[in-house]
Design a protein around this motif. Structure first.
Motif, PDB file in Angstrom:
ATOM      1  N   UNK A 280       0.831  -1.206   0.000  1.00  0.00           N
ATOM      2  CA  UNK A 280       0.000   0.000   0.000  1.00  0.00           C
ATOM      3  C   UNK A 280       0.870   1.263   0.000  1.00  0.00           C
ATOM      4  N   UNK A 281       1.891   1.269   0.873  1.00  0.00           N
ATOM      5  CA  UNK A 281       2.723   2.468   0.988  1.00  0.00           C
ATOM      6  C   UNK A 281       3.488   2.745  -0.299  1.00  0.00           C
ATOM      7  N   UNK A 282       4.038   1.699  -0.900  1.00  0.00           N
ATOM      8  CA  UNK A 282       4.851   1.896  -2.106  1.00  0.00           C
ATOM      9  C   UNK A 282       4.000   2.333  -3.281  1.00  0.00           C
ATOM     10  N   UNK A 283       2.844   1.751  -3.439  1.00  0.00           N
ATOM     11  CA  UNK A 283       2.012   1.996  -4.616  1.00  0.00           C
ATOM     12  C   UNK A 283       0.867   2.959  -4.349  1.00  0.00           C
TER      13      UNK A 283
ATOM     14  N   UNK B  56       4.483  -2.205  -7.867  1.00  0.00           N
ATOM     15  CA  UNK B  56       3.639  -2.981  -8.774  1.00  0.00           C
ATOM     16  C   UNK B  56       4.070  -2.717 -10.210  1.00  0.00           C
ATOM     17  N   UNK B  57       4.495  -3.777 -10.908  1.00  0.00           N
ATOM     18  CA  UNK B  57       4.908  -3.661 -12.301  1.00  0.00           C
ATOM     19  C   UNK B  57       3.748  -3.907 -13.244  1.00  0.00           C
ATOM     20  N   UNK B  58       3.013  -4.980 -12.996  1.00  0.00           N
ATOM     21  CA  UNK B  58       1.901  -5.295 -13.883  1.00  0.00           C
ATOM     22  C   UNK B  58       0.866  -6.115 -13.143  1.00  0.00           C
TER      23      UNK B  58
ATOM     24  N   UNK C 283       6.567   3.056 -15.779  1.00  0.00           N
ATOM     25  CA  UNK C 283       6.398   4.047 -14.720  1.00  0.00           C
ATOM     26  C   UNK C 283       5.115   3.784 -13.937  1.00  0.00           C
ATOM     27  N   UNK C 284       4.077   3.400 -14.634  1.00  0.00           N
ATOM     28  CA  UNK C 284       2.817   3.031 -13.961  1.00  0.00           C
ATOM     29  C   UNK C 284       2.482   1.593 -14.320  1.00  0.00           C
ATOM     30  N   UNK C 285       1.778   0.912 -13.438  1.00  0.00           N
ATOM     31  CA  UNK C 285       1.494  -0.518 -13.686  1.00  0.00           C
ATOM     32  C   UNK C 285       0.700  -0.723 -14.967  1.00  0.00           C
ATOM     33  N   UNK C 286       1.050  -1.796 -15.670  1.00  0.00           N
ATOM     34  CA  UNK C 286       0.333  -2.167 -16.879  1.00  0.00           C
ATOM     35  C   UNK C 286      -0.601  -3.324 -16.566  1.00  0.00           C
ATOM     36  N   UNK C 287      -1.640  -3.447 -17.362  1.00  0.00           N
ATOM     37  CA  UNK C 287      -2.624  -4.523 -17.195  1.00  0.00           C
ATOM     38  C   UNK C 287      -2.522  -5.446 -18.393  1.00  0.00           C
TER      39      UNK C 287
END
Length: 1434
Positions: free
Chosen positions: A510-513, A553-555, A606-610
């Motif tokens: 939670x803190x990281x993302x 979170x990467x993906x 940079x932001x998580x991918x789906x």
């Protein structure tokens, strides 16, 4: 094809659940399967299974005839008997003659066509193999525990029952009972016939049983039968005589430093086996898994030999259930045993050593993993609460397995080896525990102090993440242990500090993302081998990939739509870089997805991918995926296991099925690839087995298709519109191919690929597949890795269920009017418009009534009320009164709604909450009605609570009390009323009475204490009448001030402790109470007496729980020791005063009564009563009251004598008067008895006479070896001419005065008593003869009454005998009381003994002998004494 495997554990508590054929094939029943194991080779090997029973296998037996040795029979709790061909593994025949669970079965060794079985209701059935006929018998209405057919006589069958009875029947005579063998008093566990057909091989000694001689072969045909029972004995029976000839008591063998408690029978299963060709040797099990070889020709400890004594650890560690033996081709004779320790052992009967062991498994195989460091070391997590570590690469012992159970108290559901530290194995259990074992040491495991709330499903080693990764470089752990459990939490444990708290990684995520919403519960995790990323599977089917160590979170992979069960990264070793990012995932649907995450990992976004599309789909399984493993030898090759019962090997890049393994029965749970052999895979599953198999040797390439998936595909073809809606529910094969090809061999060709040829699935196979694919969630008791099964029913399913059941309409009439034809609905619009705009409505149109009832909803309020009236009538006719109530509420008629609900008994909390708006009286009246309704519905607690709202506390308490809710009533009264309220005491008293009646004495005592009735509290606790209860009751009474009751209870407790030889505790109990000093003195005397007699030979030494140091035997007389102990320990002496004075103590002791002596009183109680008189005697000694002293001494000796313990009485006299003189009483304190009163003189004379009597017979028996003649022979007239003519031997000289034995008054009294007894016997014979003569059945054997007794020539009549009786009784009544109260030994008997001694020794003086002759001549008138004294008086 299967290589090595660990089978399921043989079933427990079955008399014959395993057997071995003549070829060395062992069959064992495990669960509902029979495993066939080859024990003839150098190591045991599972050769196959016999599958078909629906319930537990309860019995198994091979046919022992050479031409049918491949045939076998099994029985089951489902009531079936099945005959099998062990070579082809096929069912030959099935019988269903039993209606109840079958408990035993045996194939007759004497008749190759006869099979006999017995069930729990006592029905015995004979099955004939060649004809298929059956015959049923009912020998006994008892539960059959075991049975065995005779190997010598085909029609003889022995049956053992649960209650200890053994019955021998003849099946050729409709089950006629030949013998009932009684001797055991508990379950018969095993029966076995001797290998010889005769009973001449044993010569049992008389002490071994009822028979006194062995039966030779020529005397009577028969065979020995051995039985083992829960009563801890093995008995050998003679079937020719129908009785026992030998009893073998199991020895108590010490094991692991402690002895087995023989009183705990539950620890014993006594199996016996009689090896062929060994008629004098019998094998039996023992208490803790030991095996004993009994030599039936020997006695004592030489009789048995322990198996496996040559080396430590050869024996079973728990009880043995079954044994069987076989003669191998190399000449060795093997004994095979199965045990509760889940091991099958083979023993060499020549050396009695264990030559091989096959471990078995007692639970589902939840986890299976090879060590990455210790090559070939396989760890197994089993549902029997144990971990197994198997060295699979050893050549000498193919089953080199160690078991670990310490610290584990539930199923082992997860395992993970440390990546670098050899032997370090982490485990997770069903109860949420996480720990680490060092498999190379014997130390207990380290257990994490942080527990999961639910089952641990996954363990993984990975790099530490914050906060554990913080700190100095030297303090950072190389690896952390991560655990994921059923509650959806992943914990990070520090392996170096498991005692510290584990951390939840969700906080870091939670803190990281910057996540604010609640995270989905986690169900699985897998670290990439290089430790850079971790994949976490969730309950909603989503897979999240995080970057270490911050867990960014990467993906997010959103391909699965069901719970994630397993995740695996492709190994990095020896594989090209393009495969390093492959992640395989399996969920509760049947498709395996493989994702390529290499680009995401190498170039983090940079932001998580789906990701919504997989790299590869692997379709073929028909049920949920439970496990998977990548091959360490091949590139992109994966093996998966499923609930469809198969393991599938895939070529991932080609999406091709390579090999399918179907050797398990039931779904699979775990899998791993061999680290050394590319062609070998290991799997484990629901069938309790671990199996090693070669993928190149499998017949099938794809999983079989179940009926459910085939029917679903056909539906989709017939209804293509629904295909899109139901696409998520279709199995993987269906999703990959919308138009499925025809099914062949349980496989479907995909992508134009041809289906592999092979035989079609049988009906049984299809049923198995259906059961594994279409069955609902398995029971909670067997909640296998159905990973997170609680979450399998997702919340999204619930709305669908609610839609199916629509709520009932409140306005059903108006609602139905809206479903009329279109024309009528259009006309309603015109009618409503006319009414609304005041135009002339149609004739008779009243909105809300009749045909226009539905228009009341659209017109004015009065029309609405009319509609409500119509709807209410309809609801009343339909019985929907609840709807009527709500309609009245809506219309504002609250009083009417409440009245209707009250009348119908349908008041509820909602209605009650509305009543205050109608006023206090309405509310109060409604509450009272609701209370009555709740009482009728038995909701008493709720009713009482509503009474409290009216402030009716007393009524509420009475309501609870009247329905026996005492606890709640008391809590209510104490909370709401004053402490001195009388009703509270009444409640406590009533509850105590109920508890006392139900046997809850402790709870009743607490109620009495709360009510202030301490006396009753102590009394009720004492009702249990055991030592702890009595001690507690005495203490309670003392604390409460009930002194008299406390003393009484303490005295009862002390007596029980004294009877149990717990002297220290008894004295301690009495010491707590004042005024019990005299009873402490009594117990002191009793302890000294028991100790003194216990060190003599007259009684066996009792098992003393505790004793005082002063009770050890000494050199002083017992009375001197008593006096010394009293003075030292209790300060009681001649000079004591007040409550310690002898006068006061004696007065207290006089109130203690002792019962009349009887032979039924145990010796320990007799010693207590005798010591009571001895205590009084010592108190009389302290008071210088010689009369009391001598009378109480006489009573002490007489108590023992009258209770039937003459030798104990004699020893007491010897201890009191070692010199044989009553006048000399003490050796330490000079004391000479001087008695003057008549009664005391008589007591002293009687006591002296008995002392002389004991010394006379001691003198006689000391010289008995010199003269083979007894006085009893003389008295009974059995003196032979040879004994008379025998030359007399010389006796020792008498060393005491025998004159007190020859008392004239006592001789006359005893002669009169003998005459009375003789006349009574003659009168009894007369009465019996007369009654039989009147009945017309005179007994010739009895003879005429005139012919009975002495003087029959006088022809005494009944009247003359009665006259004689009266005269003798008057003579007895005239005797002095001292003669009656203090008798002497039989005077005439003593005369005869003295005259005998006079013939062999000059010690009896002539005057003494003459006196004896005079007494014999005068009073020896009975025939027996006349005959005995004839030689002395002639």
């Amino acid at each position: 094809m299967r290589e090595r495997s660990l089978p399921a554990s043989p079933n427990w508590y079955c008399s014959r659940c395993s057997d071995v054929s003549s070829s060395g094939l062992l069959g064992v029943g495990a669960k509902n399967i029979i495993y066939l194991i080859d024990v003839s080779a150098s190591s045991c090997r599972v050769a196959g299974e016999l599958v078909g029973h629906q319930d537990l296998v309860s019995g198994f037996s091979f046919c022992q005839h050479a031409d049918q040795s491949h045939l076998c029979v099994s029985s089951s709790n489902d009531g079936s008997i099945r005959l099998w061909d062990s070579d082809s593994r096929t069912l030959v025949k099935e019988h269903a003659a039993h209606q109840n669970p079958v408990s035993a079965v045996h194939w007759s060794p004497a008749d190759k066509n006869l099979v006999v079985s017995g069930d729990e209701k006592g029905i015995v059935v004979c099955h004939w193999y060649h004809t298929g006929d059956t015959a049923s018998f009912f020998p006994e209405p008892r539960t059959v525990f075991c049975l065995t057919c005779s190997p010598h006589t085909w029609n003889y069958v022995a049956i053992g029952y649960k209650d200890g009875m053994i019955v021998l029947i003849d099946v050729s005579k409709k089950g006629e009972v030949l013998h009932r063998l009684r001797g055991h008093d508990d379950e018969i566990h095993s029966l076995v016939w001797a290998p010889l057909a005769t009973e001449g091989s044993l010569n049992p000694r008389p002490e071994d049983g009822e028979a006194t001689n062995g039966v030779s072969a020529g005397e009577e045909s028969g065979c020995y039968l051995a039985s083992g029972s829960k009563d801890q004995t093995v008995r050998i029976w003679s079937t020719s005589k129908g009785k026992g000839v030998m009893t073998l008591k199991l020895p108590y063998l010490k094991k692991r430093g402690s002895a087995v408690d023989p009183s705990v029978k539950e620890r014993l299963w006594l199996n016996v086996h009689w090896p062929k060709g060994r008629p004098t040797q019998l094998v039996s099990s023992c208490f803790s898994g030991e095996l004993l070889m009994w030599d039936l020709t020997k006695a004592g400890k030489q009789r048995w030999t322990l198996f496996g004594s040559a080396a430590e650890g050869q024996n079973h560690s728990r009880i043995v259930f079954n044994m069987s033996s076989v003669q191998l081709q190399d000449g060795r004779e093997l004994l095979v045993s199965t045990s509760m320790d889940r091991e099958i052992k083979c023993w060499d009967l020549a050396s009695l050593d264990c030559c091989r062991t096959l471990p078995t498994l007692g639970g589902f195989v939840y986890a299976l993993t090879f060590s990455p460091v210790g090559t070939g070391c396989l760890a197994l997590g089993i549902g029997d609460n144990m971990i197994r570590a198997w060295n699979t690469l050893t050549t000498q012992n193919q089953y080199d397995i160690r078991s670990f159970w310490q610290g584990i108290k539930s199923k082992v559901t997860a395992l993970a080896w440390h990546p670098q530290k050899e032997g370090s194995l982490s485990f997770g259990t069903d109860d949420g525990k996480v720990g680490i074992y060092d498999v190379f040491s014997n130390k207990p495991p380290q257990i994490s102090s942080s527990y999961h709330r639910k089952t641990v499903y996954t363990l993984a080693w990975g790099p530490p993440v914050p906060p554990m990764s913080f700190g100095a470089a030297g303090g950072k752990p190389c690896y952390s242990l991560y655990s994921c459990a059923g509650e959806g939490v992943i914990l990070q444990h520090d392996p170096a500090r498991l005692s510290g708290d584990a951390t939840d990684i969700d906080r870091l995520i939670r803190d990281t993302n910057n996540i604010k919403h609640k995270l989905s519960p986690h169900t699985d995790l897998s670290w990439k081998p290089d430790g850079k990323v971790v994949a976490i599977g969730n309950e909603d089917g989503c897979i999240d990939v995080y970057q270490a160590p911050t867990l960014k979170l990467l993906c997010s992979i959103q391909q699965h739509h069901k719970i994630i069960n397993t995740l695996r990264w492709h190994p990095d070793l020896s594989s090209p870089p393009e495969l390093h990012g492959l992640l395989a995932s399996g969920s509760s649907n049947a498709i395996v997805y493989v994702h390529d995450l290499r680009s995401v990992i190498e170039n983090p976004p940079e932001s998580p991918v789906v990701l919504t599309e997989p790299h590869r789909r692997l379709c073929g399984h028909t049920a949920k995926i439970t496990g998977m493993a990548w091959s360490p030898h091949h590139q992109a090759r994966l093996v998966t296991t499923s609930y469809d019962g198969t393991a599938q090997v895939w070529d991932v890049l080609e999406e091709a099925a390579i090999s399918n393994y179907r050797g398990h029965h039931g779904y699979l749970l775990s899998v791993d690839w061999s680290p050394v052999d590319p062609d070998v895979i290991w799997t484990g599953g629901k069938d309790f087995t671990v199996q090693e198999w070669n993928l190149s040797k499998q017949e099938f390439t794809k999983p079989p298709k179940g009926k459910k998936s085939v029917e679903l595909k056909e539906k989709m073809k017939a209804n293509p519109k629904q295909q899109k809606k139901k696409n998520k529910k279709v199995s993987g094969a269906g999703a990959a191919a919308p138009t499925p090809p025809p099914e062949t061999n349980g496989e479907a060709a995909t992508g134009g690929e041809k289906a592999a040829p092979g035989p079609e699935l049988s009906a049984e196979d299809e049923e198995d597949e259906v059961s594994s694919t279409s069955s609902s969630v398995p029971p909670a008791a067997t909640l296998e890795t159905q990973r997170k099964a609680a979450a399998a029913a997702k919340p999204k399913d619930k709305p669908d269920l609610l839609k199916k059941k629509k709520p009932r309409s409140m306005l059903p009439i108006s609602t139905s009017m809206d479903h009329r034809p279109k024309e009528e609905l259009l006309q309603d619009c015109i009618t409503l418009a006319s009414v609304t705009h005041k135009h002339a409505p149609p004739a008779g149109c009243v909105p809300g009534r009749g045909e226009h009832v539905h228009l009341g909803l659209f017109a004015d309020r009065s029309a609405l009320h009319h509609m409500f009236e119509e709807e209410e009538e309809a609801h009343v006719e339909a019985g929907h009164y609840e709807s009527v109530v709500y309609l009245r509420l809506w219309s504002g008629d609250l009083a009417g709604a409440l009245q209707l609900a009250t009348e119908r008994g349908e008041l509820n909390d909602h209605l009650l909450s509305l009543t205050p708006s109608a006023g206090f009286e309405v509310w109060s009246r409604t509450v009272e009605a609701y209370v009555k309704q709740l009482c009728l519905q038995e909701q008493y607690l709720k009713a009482a609570s509503h009474l409290l709202s009216l402030n009716r506390v007393y009524e509420a308490a009475e309501l609870l009390r009247s329905h026996r809710l005492y606890r709640e009533a008391i809590a209510l009264v104490k909370a709401r009323l004053p402490a001195d309220e009388p009703v509270l005491k009444e409640l406590y008293t009533c509850w105590a009475a109920v508890l006392e009646k139900d046997g809850h004495f402790s709870a009743a005592a607490k109620c009495y204490l709360a009510a202030g009735a301490s006396f009753d509290a102590a009394k009720v606790i004492a009702r249990k009448n055991d030592v702890p209860s009595l001690r507690t009751a005495a203490t309670l009474a003392r604390v409460s001030g009930e002194a008299d009751l406390a003393q009484s209870l303490a005295l009862r407790c002390a007596k029980d402790l004294a009877a149990a030889q717990d002297w220290v505790e008894a004295q301690e109990v009495l010491s707590w109470q004042d005024g019990l000093l005299v009873h402490r003195l009594h117990l002191c005397v009793a302890e000294l007496l028991a100790s003194t007699l216990g060190h003599s030979d007259v009684i066996s030494p009792a098992s003393c729980v505790s004793s005082h140091p002063w009770a050890s035997p000494g050199e002083l007389h017992i009375q001197d020791r008593v006096r010394d102990v009293w003075e030292e320990q209790f300060a009681v002496s001649q000079t004591s005063d007040r409550h310690r004075s002898a006068t006061v103590l004696l007065q207290e002791l006089r109130s203690v009564e002792s019962p009349t002596p009887s032979a039924n009183i145990p010796l320990r109680q007799v010693l207590l009563y005798s010591s009571l008189h001895l205590t009084r005697a010592v108190l009389g000694w302290l008071l210088d009251d010689d009369g009391l002293l001598v009378k109480e001494l006489w009573q002490a000796a007489a108590w023992l004598r009258d209770a039937g313990h003459c030798s104990v009485s004699a020893e007491l006299c010897r201890q009191l008067f070692p010199d044989g003189d009553v006048r000399v009483f003490s050796g330490k304190y000079p004391k000479t008895l001087h008695v003057t009163e008549e009664e005391a003189e008589a007591a002293a004379s009687s006591l002296q006479a008995f002392i002389s009597y004991h010394r006379l017979y001691a003198h006689w028996w000391r010289n008995a070896g010199r003269l083979s003649l007894s006085v009893a022979d003389e008295v009974n007239g059995e003196l032979s001419a040879e004994k008379l003519s025998a030359p007399p031997s010389r006796f020792d000289k008498l060393d005491f005065d025998a004159s007190p034995l020859l008392s004239e008054p006592h001789a006359a009294a005893q002669a009169t008593q003998r005459s009375v007894k003789d006349i009574q016997e003659r009168l009894a014979v007369m009465v019996m003869w007369h009654s039989r003569a009147q009945g017309g059945q005179p007994d010739a054997a009895t003879g005429s009454p005139a012919d009975v007794g002495p003087g029959s020539e006088d022809k005494d009549t009944f009247l003359s005998l009665s006259t004689k009786m009266s005269n003798f009784q008057k003579t007895l009544s005239d005797l002095p009381n001292t003669i009656k109260m203090y008798p002497h030994p039989d005077v005439l008997e003593c005369c005869l003994v003295l005259l005998h001694l006079g013939r062999s020794s000059p010690s009896p003086s002539d005057s003494l002998q003459q006196r004896a002759k005079d007494l014999l001549q005068k009073h020896g008138t009975s025939p027996s004494f006349l005959k005995a004294s004839r030689r002395f008086l002639s």
